[in-house]
Design an enzyme around this catalytic site. Sequence first.
Site, PDB file in Angstrom:
ATOM      1  N   ARG A  47       0.838  -1.218   0.000  1.00  0.00           N
ATOM      2  CA  ARG A  47       0.000   0.000   0.000  1.00  0.00           C
ATOM      3  C   ARG A  47       0.867   1.260   0.000  1.00  0.00           C
ATOM      4  O   ARG A  47       0.424   2.328  -0.384  1.00  0.00           O
ATOM      5  CB  ARG A  47      -0.976  -0.017   1.186  1.00  0.00           C
ATOM      6  CG  ARG A  47      -1.879   1.202   1.268  1.00  0.00           C
ATOM      7  CD  ARG A  47      -3.164   0.983   2.058  1.00  0.00           C
ATOM      8  NE  ARG A  47      -2.968   0.295   3.304  1.00  0.00           N
ATOM      9  CZ  ARG A  47      -2.433   0.825   4.427  1.00  0.00           C
ATOM     10  NH1 ARG A  47      -2.060   2.082   4.436  1.00  0.00           N
ATOM     11  NH2 ARG A  47      -2.293   0.100   5.522  1.00  0.00           N
ATOM     12  N   TYR A 100     -15.030  15.286 -16.747  1.00  0.00           N
ATOM     13  CA  TYR A 100     -15.599  13.939 -16.651  1.00  0.00           C
ATOM     14  C   TYR A 100     -16.653  13.917 -15.528  1.00  0.00           C
ATOM     15  O   TYR A 100     -16.435  14.498 -14.455  1.00  0.00           O
ATOM     16  CB  TYR A 100     -14.468  12.942 -16.365  1.00  0.00           C
ATOM     17  CG  TYR A 100     -14.981  11.599 -15.944  1.00  0.00           C
ATOM     18  CD1 TYR A 100     -15.724  10.828 -16.823  1.00  0.00           C
ATOM     19  CD2 TYR A 100     -14.758  11.114 -14.667  1.00  0.00           C
ATOM     20  CE1 TYR A 100     -16.231   9.605 -16.430  1.00  0.00           C
ATOM     21  CE2 TYR A 100     -15.252   9.892 -14.265  1.00  0.00           C
ATOM     22  CZ  TYR A 100     -15.995   9.143 -15.155  1.00  0.00           C
ATOM     23  OH  TYR A 100     -16.510   7.936 -14.767  1.00  0.00           O
ATOM     24  N   ASP A 171      -6.431  16.970 -16.077  1.00  0.00           N
ATOM     25  CA  ASP A 171      -6.677  15.570 -16.431  1.00  0.00           C
ATOM     26  C   ASP A 171      -6.298  15.431 -17.904  1.00  0.00           C
ATOM     27  O   ASP A 171      -6.948  15.998 -18.782  1.00  0.00           O
ATOM     28  CB  ASP A 171      -8.161  15.265 -16.186  1.00  0.00           C
ATOM     29  CG  ASP A 171      -8.519  13.818 -16.492  1.00  0.00           C
ATOM     30  OD1 ASP A 171      -7.850  13.201 -17.329  1.00  0.00           O
ATOM     31  OD2 ASP A 171      -9.501  13.332 -15.904  1.00  0.00           O
ATOM     32  N   LYS A 196      -7.939   4.068 -19.756  1.00  0.00           N
ATOM     33  CA  LYS A 196      -8.170   4.467 -21.141  1.00  0.00           C
ATOM     34  C   LYS A 196      -6.927   4.144 -22.000  1.00  0.00           C
ATOM     35  O   LYS A 196      -6.514   2.999 -22.038  1.00  0.00           O
ATOM     36  CB  LYS A 196      -8.558   5.954 -21.173  1.00  0.00           C
ATOM     37  CG  LYS A 196      -9.646   6.317 -20.140  1.00  0.00           C
ATOM     38  CD  LYS A 196     -10.924   5.620 -20.455  1.00  0.00           C
ATOM     39  CE  LYS A 196     -12.066   5.719 -19.478  1.00  0.00           C
ATOM     40  NZ  LYS A 196     -11.971   6.303 -18.196  1.00  0.00           N
TER      41      LYS A 196
HETATM   42  C1  LIG Z   1     -11.350  12.158 -18.644  1.00  0.00           C
HETATM   43  C2  LIG Z   1     -11.586  11.131 -17.596  1.00  0.00           C
HETATM   44  N1  LIG Z   1     -11.004  11.272 -16.405  1.00  0.00           N
HETATM   45  C3  LIG Z   1     -11.184  10.384 -15.413  1.00  0.00           C
HETATM   46  C4  LIG Z   1     -11.991   9.289 -15.587  1.00  0.00           C
HETATM   47  C5  LIG Z   1     -12.182   8.322 -14.451  1.00  0.00           C
HETATM   48  O1  LIG Z   1     -11.347   7.235 -14.642  1.00  0.00           O
HETATM   49  P1  LIG Z   1     -11.643   5.769 -14.050  1.00  0.00           P
HETATM   50  O2  LIG Z   1     -12.892   5.281 -14.714  1.00  0.00           O
HETATM   51  O3  LIG Z   1     -10.410   5.023 -14.399  1.00  0.00           O
HETATM   52  O4  LIG Z   1     -11.829   5.941 -12.584  1.00  0.00           O
HETATM   53  C6  LIG Z   1     -12.623   9.086 -16.812  1.00  0.00           C
HETATM   54  C7  LIG Z   1     -13.500   7.912 -17.011  1.00  0.00           C
HETATM   55  O5  LIG Z   1     -14.203   7.806 -17.984  1.00  0.00           O
HETATM   56  C8  LIG Z   1     -12.421  10.038 -17.838  1.00  0.00           C
HETATM   57  O6  LIG Z   1     -13.011   9.916 -19.037  1.00  0.00           O
END
Ligand SMILES: Cc1ncc(COP(=O)(O)O)c(C=O)c1O
Length: 380
Positions: A47, A100, A171, A196
């Site tokens: 962890r 998101y 992000d 992704k």
């Molecule tokens: C741009 C973006 N950031 C963060 C996330 C969240 O990621 P996770 O589904 O791996 O938790 C997503 C999920 O679709 C996303 O499209």
Amino acid sequence: MAGRPLHPPVWWSATFEFDRSEELVEAARAATRRFETGTPAEPIYTRWDNPTVRAVEEAVAALENGEDALAFASGMAAISTTLLAFLRQGDHVLALSTLYGGTVELLTDVLPRWGIRVTFADPDELTPDLIRETRPQVVYVESPTNPTLRVLPLRRIAEAAHQVGALAVIDNTFATPVLQQPLMFGFDLVVHSATKALGGHHDVMGGFVVGLRHWLRPIWDMRKLLGGVMDPMVAFMVHRGLKTLALRVFHQCETALQVARFLADHPRVRQVFYPGLPSHPDHTVARAQMRAFGTMVSFAYDGDMAATQALIDRLSVFHRAASLGGVDSLVTQPVTTSHLHVDDTIRQRLGIGPNLVRLSIGIEPAETLIADLRQALEAP
Ligand SMILES: Cc1ncc(COP(=O)(O)O)c(C=O)c1O
């Protein structure tokens, strides 16, 4: 051992043993000291750190041109742990309105419970002037945005954030470090959903945060407490995915551009959202800031909600699945997926109607994808 494993193996152990207790104490000291010195530390407990996880963290840090990285169980674990590491009661977050959906929920429903104020701004409103006027503690953005793929002027946003002493967080999931490295534009921290393109095969969940070790130290402390660390097997798989990241992403971008051009010329398509098209409002910014224009293409179909769903159901190569960035092409209708819980007036303001279709372009040949779209668009 003269021969070393070329690919980091899976160190599947929750804990690590030492011959003498003194060594264990020294390893614990070194684990935190590495954020000051950058010297590698012995693993103690998974962890905290794990060799397979450290290997993928170092690989992602190199890709983003960051000093170091931390790996998480998901993109949301990376985002929530990062924000919780820095925000205090009374702080203010200025965030992009088109983030998101999970991030929006975290910012809207969770952070205000601890007295953290969050305000949202649309892509055209999130200007350096707004940052200077509102003086937030954190500026949080994505670029390109979901699903209309607006591209923000990243250098100007980071500069304005620093003028008011705010932490600039982005992000970078949609662009990937192959297409843009926001730390080079002055951002302090870059977060990723490795679920992704970094993983790339729609088979694992993961997340990262990348930046200076100075900023990563409090996030590492918070990751230890919240516990959302990446699993070693996932780290192994993401690391394997990274080896083909650039190949995949550039190929996917080329195909995406061909798909966008096909759609732009099709009479049943009202509008195409792709930063690679000169008609896109941010084409010039994207050209200056990105190495290619991304693997996502959205378009407005010439039909209502039901007709758009029927169009999506006629596709046979694209998979009807939420996610993006991987080798298989995916299709979604944002109003029934990513933006289901977004208020209708906000959706209208952002150009997200019932006829909007979002494509994540995979590695299938462009002709195959275009033929699939053509048959769906031209069905009687
Ligand atoms: C741009 C973006 N950031 C963060 C996330 C969240 O990621 P996770 O589904 O791996 O938790 C997503 C999920 O679709 C996303 O499209």
